[in-house]
Design a protein around this motif. Structure first.
Motif, short mmCIF file in Angstrom:
data_model
loop_
_atom_site.label_atom_id
_atom_site.label_comp_id
_atom_site.label_asym_id
_atom_site.label_seq_id
_atom_site.Cartn_x
_atom_site.Cartn_y
_atom_site.Cartn_z
N GLU A 27 0.82 -1.21 0.00
CA GLU A 27 0.00 0.00 0.00
C GLU A 27 0.86 1.27 0.00
N ASP A 72 -4.76 12.51 -0.97
CA ASP A 72 -4.26 11.68 0.12
C ASP A 72 -4.97 10.33 0.17
N ALA A 110 -6.51 3.55 -1.18
CA ALA A 110 -7.76 2.99 -0.66
C ALA A 110 -7.74 1.48 -0.45
N GLY A 111 -6.64 0.97 0.09
CA GLY A 111 -6.61 -0.45 0.45
C GLY A 111 -6.27 -1.38 -0.70
N TRP A 119 -3.54 -3.87 -0.06
CA TRP A 119 -3.90 -5.02 0.78
C TRP A 119 -4.67 -6.04 -0.04
N ILE A 120 -5.50 -5.57 -0.96
CA ILE A 120 -6.22 -6.50 -1.82
C ILE A 120 -5.21 -7.24 -2.70
N LEU A 167 -7.03 -5.87 8.74
CA LEU A 167 -6.80 -4.62 8.02
C LEU A 167 -8.04 -4.23 7.21
N LEU A 168 -8.59 -5.21 6.48
CA LEU A 168 -9.74 -4.90 5.62
C LEU A 168 -10.96 -4.48 6.43
N TYR A 173 -11.50 -0.70 6.67
CA TYR A 173 -12.21 -0.01 5.59
C TYR A 173 -13.71 -0.23 5.71
N TYR A 223 2.10 15.80 8.79
CA TYR A 223 2.63 14.47 8.50
C TYR A 223 4.05 14.28 9.04
#
Lengths: 307, 352
Positions: free
Chosen positions: A41, A216, A220-221, A224-225, B152-153, B156, B322
């Motif tokens: 990511e 930013d 969006a993940g 990880w997918i 982790l998922l 979201y 940041y």
């Protein structure tokens, strides 16, 4: 005569799949060599912002792609130094690579949020309103064809060349590979940086064509997918591509269900890729009874005992 | 020609994690300085400003401790789950779910005794966090599904749920265009101990002690460690490893949920997408950097809380917030690099 909506679905499927597949392909190479990198990511994000900034400032799209890919490869080398050379925990290092990558890309890209691109990554042939499957296939972005090329090339290289067989040898049994005279550290280092380079390619595809703008946390993940895809594909390039098509199809299908007469809550549509990923991961693990075919040495640092 | 070879050190210094952290933090400050210099900002001025605005006065110190509270609680949750050698990357979602749990109970219950009400609301936050990790925990112990990806998922998914709630059923019409749920009543606010310092920090101290006890002193902690070790040892010791892993995950998720509950009742007072600004991810850094030690998590969490406050106030002089995130992540990378030298030594060997 094929339904125009179906063609749109196919088009969206291919685009979403390409984005996921390239990143997954890179992670596949890294994991083959026994290194788990959870920083996908973050690496996508670095490549995305570096490519975008270069494109805005130079208007040279080819140069922007190169910069994006190299930035992510260099960024991945942090993981390589920490885990391959210094043998620290791969899970920790990868997670922090994601956190650092997201923060760093937000910092670098701060002044580029909302900027517009003058040139985009174009498709090979410009076909407006493709009216059959072939035209859809031919109107894809250049990255789509590159990813197919890489899929074939990497699958062949990993199986049939000395250079490629090394990755598997090191990832399955690093001690045996070492005693055969393979340079384990070098192989894993290269594999990790290659993984970063592919994540970077996925990133530039995201900001230079798929979206195309910078904001930013726009990954969006997807990183990880992509990680889930590697497991889905059983560490094989072709199966990973099939997985990417499946994920891409579902990602493209759910928002379109409404046009086929299904009433859907838009908020559920938004989170559907993540639910689908978990669901597929669970079904797959049950189906394979926990035996996923992961490289045996994954996560275990190579250390040559004193002789 | 000389070659070098690595040798594992037999005895690793007990304080090596601490030394590595200090060294890592210094490395991170150097990296932060370079970034600041690249932005034409004076690092010494910026850091001293951050220092002053985060711990320079009782008020700012209180803000820092309040900020540290959710970081520490979520970090403790991660550490508890790591006792069975599993990862919880879902603390961010669990924090949101904890806040959702609070609001859910608040809407459906009213009590005149506000102390008991607050305790029940916090319990609901704990359960919310535990509920959030339920699916990843179940599929982990039943089928062996990789918990890193599933937890982790869920982040979201839960953040998506939050967006739905604050735009839909829970939307407060008075919040105008800002999507948020209605504020909870003043009677359930977590009061301040003194000044701006919330009772949340006291809860945080209590749960640090509890986590330390659970992990290091209790029978359950011992069983968790065995469950996280080899399967054969667990069988031999008569310990149901899967059950321990499942429980550890729920408790750890609950800790992170509690973080969200405390944050809602003491700081934000309503559910919105601003409940957590990446606390769950910072908590991972904190937990990893301390080698999953509760007391260490408390100390580093406090420092990182101050760093976050410092990072958010220097926005006013045009420095990106940041920078705090980058310093935190770099600290861990620096610490990992230094830790190597505690674990291994380089030996020179003559080429034969």
């Amino acid at each position: 005569m094929i339904d125009i909506q179906l063609l749109g679905l196919l088009n969206a499927t291919l685009q979403a799949a390409t984005l996921l597949f390239i990143a997954a392909l890179g992670e596949l190479i890294t994991e083959k060599s026994g290194i788990l990198n959870l920083g996908v990511e973050g690496m996508i994000s670095i490549g995305a912002v570096a490519g975008f900034i270069t494109a805005v400032n130079t208007n040279n799209i080819f140069f922007a792609v190169i910069v994006g890919v190299l930035s992510s490869a260099i960024f991945a080398s942090i993981h390589a130094i920490v885990t391959v050379v210094l043998k620290q925990d791969q899970t920790v290092s990868g997670l922090i690579l994601t956190i650092l990558g997201l923060a760093l890309s937000s910092l670098i890209g701060k002044n580029y949020v909302g900027k517009k691109l003058d040139t985009k990554l174009e498709s090979l042939f410009s076909i407006n309103d493709p009216s059959n499957i072939f035209e859809v296939l031919l109107s894809q972005n250049i990255i789509f064809y590159i990813s197919i090329l890489f899929m074939i090339l990497i699958s062949y290289t990993l199986k049939n060349t000395m250079f490629g067989r090394r990755f598997e040898a090191v990832g399955e049994d690093s001690k045996a590979a070492d005693s055969m005279g393979l340079n384990v550290i070098k192989t894993q280092f290269i594999a990790t940086c290659l993984g970063g380079a592919f994540a970077g390619l996925s990133g530039v595809y995201l900001t230079l064509s798929y979206v195309p703008y910078w904001t930013d946390n726009m990954t969006a993940g997807r990183g990880w997918i992509a990680l889930a895809l590697v497991i889905f594909g059983g560490w094989k390039p072709y199966r990973t591509a099939l997985g990417a098509l499946l994920f891409g199809f579902l990602e493209a299908l759910v928002p379109r269900l409404q046009t086929y007469g299904f009433e859907l809550n838009p908020y559920i549509v938004k989170i559907s890729p993540y639910i689908i990923t978990i669901l597929i991961l669970v079904l797959l693990t049950i189906y394979k009874d926990g035996k996923t075919g992961a490289p045996k040495n994954i996560g275990i640092p190579f250390f040559r005992e004193n002789r | 020609m000389n070659k070098y070879t690595l040798s594992k050190r037999q005895a690793v210094n007990e304080l090596s994690t601490f030394y590595s952290f200090i060294a890592g933090f210094l490395i991170a400050l150097i990296i932060g300085s370079i970034i600041l210099l690249a932005q034409d900002k004076n690092p010494i001025d910026t850091f001293s400003l951050m220092f002053r605005l985060s711990i320079g006065s009782v008020n700012s110190l209180s803000s820092s401790l309040n900020k540290a509270t959710p970081l520490i609680l979520a970090g403790l949750g991660i550490a508890i789950i790591n006792t069975v050698k599993l990862w919880n990357i879902g603390a961010e979602g669990q924090i949101f779910m904890g806040a959702i749990g609070v609001n859910f109970l608040y809407i459906n219950l009213s009590l005149s005794n506000s102390t008991i009400f607050i305790i029940l609301l916090l319990l609901s936050a704990f359960l919310g966090g535990a509920f959030c990790i339920l699916i990843p925990a179940l599929v982990k112990v039943l089928f062996g599904v990789n918990e890193i990806i599933t937890t982790l998922l869920t982040n979201y998914i839960v953040i998506g749920l939050t967006i739905y709630l604050v735009n839909g059923p829970w939307k407060d019409p008075d919040s105008l265009n800002f999507p948020a749920a209605a504020y909870v009543g003043k009677e359930v606010y977590l009061p301040n101990i003194f000044g701006k310092l919330s009772y949340g920090f006291l809860i945080c101290i209590l749960f640090t002690a509890l986590a330390h006890y659970l992990k290091n002193k209790s029978v359950f902690g011992y069983e968790m460690r065995i469950a996280g070790g080899s399967e054969m040892t667990a069988v031999y010791a008569g310990i149901n490893a899967k059950q321990k892993a499942f429980l550890a995950m729920l408790i750890g998720g609950g800790f992170a949920g509690l973080a969200g509950g405390v944050e809602l009742l003491s700081q934000t007072h309503r559910v919105s997408t601003g409940i957590s600004q990446g606390f769950g991810y910072t908590a991972i850094i904190i937990a990893a950097i301390t080698g999953m030690r509760p007391i260490g998590i408390f100390l580093v969490g406090t420092l990182f809380g101050a760093l976050s406050i410092g990072g958010s106030v220097i926005q006013t002089i045009g420095v990106s917030t940041y920078i705090a995130d980058i310093i935190q992540a770099s600290t861990l990378f620096g610490a990992l690099i230094i830790q190597f030298f505690f674990n291994y030594k380089l030996l020179k060997v003559d080429d034969d």
